[in-house]
Design an enzyme around this catalytic site. Structure first.
Site, PDB file in Angstrom:
ATOM      1  N   ASN A   1      24.804  42.843  43.348  1.00  0.00           N
ATOM      2  CA  ASN A   1      25.873  43.300  44.225  1.00  0.00           C
ATOM      3  C   ASN A   1      26.674  42.055  44.620  1.00  0.00           C
ATOM      4  O   ASN A   1      26.116  41.094  45.163  1.00  0.00           O
ATOM      5  CB  ASN A   1      25.244  43.963  45.457  1.00  0.00           C
ATOM      6  CG  ASN A   1      26.294  44.456  46.432  1.00  0.00           C
ATOM      7  OD1 ASN A   1      27.295  43.790  46.693  1.00  0.00           O
ATOM      8  ND2 ASN A   1      26.057  45.630  46.973  1.00  0.00           N
TER       9      ASN A   1
ATOM     10  N   PHE B   1      32.556  41.343  39.542  1.00  0.00           N
ATOM     11  CA  PHE B   1      32.858  42.728  39.139  1.00  0.00           C
ATOM     12  C   PHE B   1      33.303  42.706  37.666  1.00  0.00           C
ATOM     13  O   PHE B   1      34.367  43.160  37.303  1.00  0.00           O
ATOM     14  CB  PHE B   1      33.961  43.354  40.018  1.00  0.00           C
ATOM     15  CG  PHE B   1      33.730  43.221  41.491  1.00  0.00           C
ATOM     16  CD1 PHE B   1      32.947  44.152  42.174  1.00  0.00           C
ATOM     17  CD2 PHE B   1      34.289  42.163  42.211  1.00  0.00           C
ATOM     18  CE1 PHE B   1      32.740  44.041  43.537  1.00  0.00           C
ATOM     19  CE2 PHE B   1      34.083  42.044  43.587  1.00  0.00           C
ATOM     20  CZ  PHE B   1      33.320  42.984  44.254  1.00  0.00           C
TER      21      PHE B   1
ATOM     22  N   ASP C   1      27.895  41.787  37.879  1.00  0.00           N
ATOM     23  CA  ASP C   1      28.213  43.201  38.071  1.00  0.00           C
ATOM     24  C   ASP C   1      26.948  43.892  38.553  1.00  0.00           C
ATOM     25  O   ASP C   1      25.837  43.500  38.188  1.00  0.00           O
ATOM     26  CB  ASP C   1      28.709  43.846  36.774  1.00  0.00           C
ATOM     27  CG  ASP C   1      29.484  45.135  37.021  1.00  0.00           C
ATOM     28  OD1 ASP C   1      30.720  45.115  36.917  1.00  0.00           O
ATOM     29  OD2 ASP C   1      28.849  46.164  37.335  1.00  0.00           O
TER      30      ASP C   1
ATOM     31  N   CYS D   1      43.295  47.145  43.239  1.00  0.00           N
ATOM     32  CA  CYS D   1      43.795  48.292  42.489  1.00  0.00           C
ATOM     33  C   CYS D   1      43.967  49.523  43.364  1.00  0.00           C
ATOM     34  O   CYS D   1      44.037  50.644  42.858  1.00  0.00           O
ATOM     35  CB  CYS D   1      42.888  48.591  41.302  1.00  0.00           C
ATOM     36  SG  CYS D   1      41.205  49.018  41.778  1.00  0.00           S
TER      37      CYS D   1
ATOM     38  N   ASP E   1      37.786  41.085  40.862  1.00  0.00           N
ATOM     39  CA  ASP E   1      38.473  42.311  40.419  1.00  0.00           C
ATOM     40  C   ASP E   1      37.619  43.529  40.786  1.00  0.00           C
ATOM     41  O   ASP E   1      37.046  44.182  39.918  1.00  0.00           O
ATOM     42  CB  ASP E   1      38.717  42.269  38.901  1.00  0.00           C
ATOM     43  CG  ASP E   1      39.463  43.516  38.412  1.00  0.00           C
ATOM     44  OD1 ASP E   1      40.232  44.087  39.200  1.00  0.00           O
ATOM     45  OD2 ASP E   1      39.257  43.913  37.253  1.00  0.00           O
TER      46      ASP E   1
HETATM   47  N1  SAH Z   1      37.006  43.405  35.948  1.00  0.00           N
HETATM   48  C1  SAH Z   1      36.645  44.615  35.232  1.00  0.00           C
HETATM   49  C2  SAH Z   1      36.822  45.868  36.021  1.00  0.00           C
HETATM   50  C3  SAH Z   1      36.048  45.955  37.232  1.00  0.00           C
HETATM   51  S1  SAH Z   1      35.800  47.566  37.696  1.00  0.00           S
HETATM   52  C4  SAH Z   1      37.487  44.747  33.995  1.00  0.00           C
HETATM   53  O1  SAH Z   1      38.525  44.138  33.919  1.00  0.00           O
HETATM   54  O2  SAH Z   1      37.100  45.519  33.118  1.00  0.00           O
HETATM   55  C5  SAH Z   1      34.651  47.436  38.860  1.00  0.00           C
HETATM   56  C6  SAH Z   1      33.279  46.980  38.376  1.00  0.00           C
HETATM   57  O3  SAH Z   1      32.625  46.565  39.550  1.00  0.00           O
HETATM   58  C7  SAH Z   1      32.388  48.025  37.730  1.00  0.00           C
HETATM   59  O4  SAH Z   1      31.856  47.518  36.552  1.00  0.00           O
HETATM   60  C8  SAH Z   1      31.264  48.271  38.761  1.00  0.00           C
HETATM   61  O5  SAH Z   1      29.988  48.441  38.165  1.00  0.00           O
HETATM   62  C9  SAH Z   1      31.283  47.002  39.543  1.00  0.00           C
HETATM   63  N2  SAH Z   1      30.923  47.073  40.955  1.00  0.00           N
HETATM   64  C10 SAH Z   1      31.329  47.947  41.892  1.00  0.00           C
HETATM   65  N3  SAH Z   1      30.881  47.590  43.093  1.00  0.00           N
HETATM   66  C11 SAH Z   1      30.178  46.441  42.923  1.00  0.00           C
HETATM   67  C12 SAH Z   1      29.469  45.567  43.789  1.00  0.00           C
HETATM   68  N4  SAH Z   1      29.414  45.784  45.107  1.00  0.00           N
HETATM   69  N5  SAH Z   1      28.879  44.483  43.260  1.00  0.00           N
HETATM   70  C13 SAH Z   1      28.945  44.239  41.934  1.00  0.00           C
HETATM   71  N6  SAH Z   1      29.597  45.023  41.072  1.00  0.00           N
HETATM   72  C14 SAH Z   1      30.201  46.116  41.556  1.00  0.00           C
END
Ligand code: SAH
Length: 400
Positions: A276, A226, A248, A343, A303
Site C-alpha cells: 500500500n 501505483f 502497487d 485523474c 499516479d
Molecule cells: N500508473 C498506472 C496506473 C495506476 S492505476 C499506469 O499508468 O498504468 C492505479 C493503480 O494503483 C492500480 O494498479 C491499483 O492496484 C493501485 N492502487 C490503488 N490503491 C493503491 C494503494 N493504496 N497502494 C498501492 N497501490 C494502489
C-alpha cells in the site's frame, strides 16, 4: 424524420445544448410530445420550437436525452461509420506511431455512451448508455468493416450502467480471444488482460505521459508509485534510469509488471514491491525525534487511482493527495523531480497544484514546475463538455 417524438426544453435550457453539450436532464424538459420507449431516437427543440438536434431517449436515466447530432441524422451504420472514422482520423493525426489507443472516447468523440479501445488487433468496447446498448448489432459490424480486428470483446461492467437501467455485460462480440495479449506502447511491450484487467485492460490515457516523464529518468533512482503494469517505471528504465522501484498493492499487477520488465529486457534495472503506497511512504519517511529523512530518489512518480467518486468526497481525497505528496517530497533529493497525476474530474488543475504546494510548504521545499501533463490525445478534451477533461499532471523539480 418527422415521425420522431419531440422533446421540448424549458425556456433558458437550450444554450448549453447549442454550445455543444450533449446531455439533457429530465429537469430541463418542458414536455414530450408522444409516449416514447427508452432507447429510441428523439428530436429536441427549444421552447420556441427551434430544432436543436437528435439523440437517444432514456427516461430511466437522469440524463433523459444524449444528443448525437445537431443535424437530422439516423442512427444507422453509415452514421456510426462516419463518426468512428472521424474519431480514428484524430488519433492518426495526433498519435501517428501508436498501434494501441482509444478509438472512440464517448462524449469526446460525440458518441455519448460508447468507448472503443484498440489494443493492437483486438478491440474492446464499453457501452454505458441504453441507446448505444440497443445499437450494438449496428456498431459491431461497422467496427469489423473499419478495423478487421482479430476479436471484439465487450467490457461493459461499470457501475454507471445501472443509472441507465442496464446490467453488466461482458464477453466476446466477434472473433476469438484467449488469454492476455502483448500491447505495444512507445515500443515497449505490456502483457495486458483485456478480459479481467483494470478499465478495458490498461490506462491508455497515460501513453504520451509515459514517454514525457521518462525524459527525467536518465541516471536516476526512480520510485514508481501505483505502478500497475509498470507503464511509467519501465519507460523510465528504458530511458536510462539507474534503478526503478515499482510499488502497487495488487499482487497481480506486480507480477505482471515483473514479467513486463523481463520481456523488455529491463529486469536488471527494476525491483518490485506489493505494498500500500500510503503505508510504504509512511514507513520509509518515519524517523526518530531530531532525525531527518535521507532523500534517496531523483524521480518519484505518483499516479494514484481517483480518490473521488463524487463532489462530496473531494475533501477526503485532497487529504490523501496531500499526504502522499508530503512524504514523496521528503524522499526526493535536491534537484530531483516529482511527476504527479490526478485523474479525478472533480479535482481541477488549480486545486491539485494547491495541494502539492501546501505539501511543499509543510516540508519547506521550493519547487520549479518543469512540465504540465494532460490526458493523451486519444482522450480528446472538448472544453464545452467539461466532463471530457479529467487527467492532469505536473513535473516539479526540487529547487531547495
Ligand atoms: N500508473 C498506472 C496506473 C495506476 S492505476 C499506469 O499508468 O498504468 C492505479 C493503480 O494503483 C492500480 O494498479 C491499483 O492496484 C493501485 N492502487 C490503488 N490503491 C493503491 C494503494 N493504496 N497502494 C498501492 N497501490 C494502489
Amino acid at each position: 424524420m418527422d415521425t420522431l417524438t419531440t422533446i421540448v426544453l424549458k425556456p433558458g435550457e437550450a444554450d448549453r445544448i447549442v454550445a455543444g453539450h450533449p446531455w439533457i436532464y429530465g429537469t430541463e424538459i418542458l414536455r414530450v410530445t408522444a409516449p416514447t420507449a427508452d432507447g429510441e431516437l428523439v428530436q429536441v427543440k427549444d421552447h420556441r420550437q427551434r430544432f436543436l438536434g437528435v439523440g437517444f431517449f432514456n427516461a430511466k436515466s437522469k440524463i433523459h436525452v444524449r444528443l448525437l447530432s445537431p443535424d437530422r441524422v439516423e442512427a444507422n451504420a453509415a452514421f456510426f461509420e462516419e463518426r468512428i472514422r472521424a474519431a480514428l482520423a484524430v488519433r492518426q493525426q495526433f498519435m501517428p506511431q501508436a498501434t494501441s489507443f482509444r478509438v472512440v472516447n464517448a462524449e469526446s468523440d460525440f458518441l455519448s455512451g460508447l468507448i472503443v479501445d484498440k489494443y493492437e488487433d483486438v478491440l474492446v468496447v464499453q457501452i454505458s448508455s441504453l441507446g448505444m446498448d440497443q445499437r450494438k448489432a449496428i456498431i459491431v459490424p461497422v467496427l469489423q468493416k473499419i478495423f478487421a480486428p482479430r476479436a471484439i470483446y465487450e467490457r461493459s461492467d461499470m457501475a454507471s450502467r445501472k443509472f441507465e437501467g442496464l446490467g453488466d455485460a461482458s464477453g466476446l462480440l466477434a472473433g476469438e480471444l484467449a488469454g492476455p495479449i502483448a500491447v505495444n506502447l512507445n515500443g515497449l511491450k505490456f502483457e495486458t488482460d483485456l478480459i479481467a484487467g483494470h478499465k478495458t485492460g490498461m490506462y491508455l490515457d497515460q501513453q504520451a505521459n509515459y514517454q514525457a516523464v521518462s525524459q527525467f529518468a536518465q541516471g536516476a533512482q526512480v520510485l514508481d508509485c501505483f505502478s500497475f503494469l509498470g507503464g511509467f517505471g519501465l519507460h523510465a528504465a528504458r530511458a536510462g534510469a539507474a534503478h526503478v522501484h515499482l510499488l502497487d498493492q495488487s499482487a497481480d499487477a506486480i507480477a505482471a509488471s515483473e514479467r513486463n520488465a523481463a520481456t523488455n529486457g529491463l529486469g536488471a534495472t527494476c525491483s518490485f514491491a506489493q505494498a500500500n503506497v500510503f503505508d510504504w511512504l509512511k514507513d520509509n519517511t518515519a524517523v526518530k525525534p531530531h532525525e531527518r529523512v535521507i532523500p534517496r530518489f531523483d524521480l518519484i512518480i505518483l499516479d494514484p487511482p481517483s480518490f473521488t467518486r463524487n463532489r462530496a468526497s473531494v475533501p477526503d481525497a485532497l487529504r490523501g493527495y496531500k499526504e502522499i505528496h508530503l512524504r514523496a517530497l521528503k524522499l526526493l533529493k535536491p534537484g530531483g523531480t516529482l511527476a504527479t497525476f490526478c485523474c479525478s474530474h472533480h479535482v481541477d488543475t488549480t486545486t491539485f497544484q494547491d495541494v502539492i504546494l501546501s505539501a511543499a510548504y509543510d516540508t519547506r521545499h521550493v519547487l520549479r514546475r518543469t512540465a504540465i501533463f494532460a490526458q493523451s490525445p486519444d482522450h480528446p478534451v472538448i472544453p464545452m463538455i467539461p466532463e471530457t477533461e479529467y487527467l492532469k499532471g505536473f513535473a516539479f523539480q526540487v529547487v531547495r
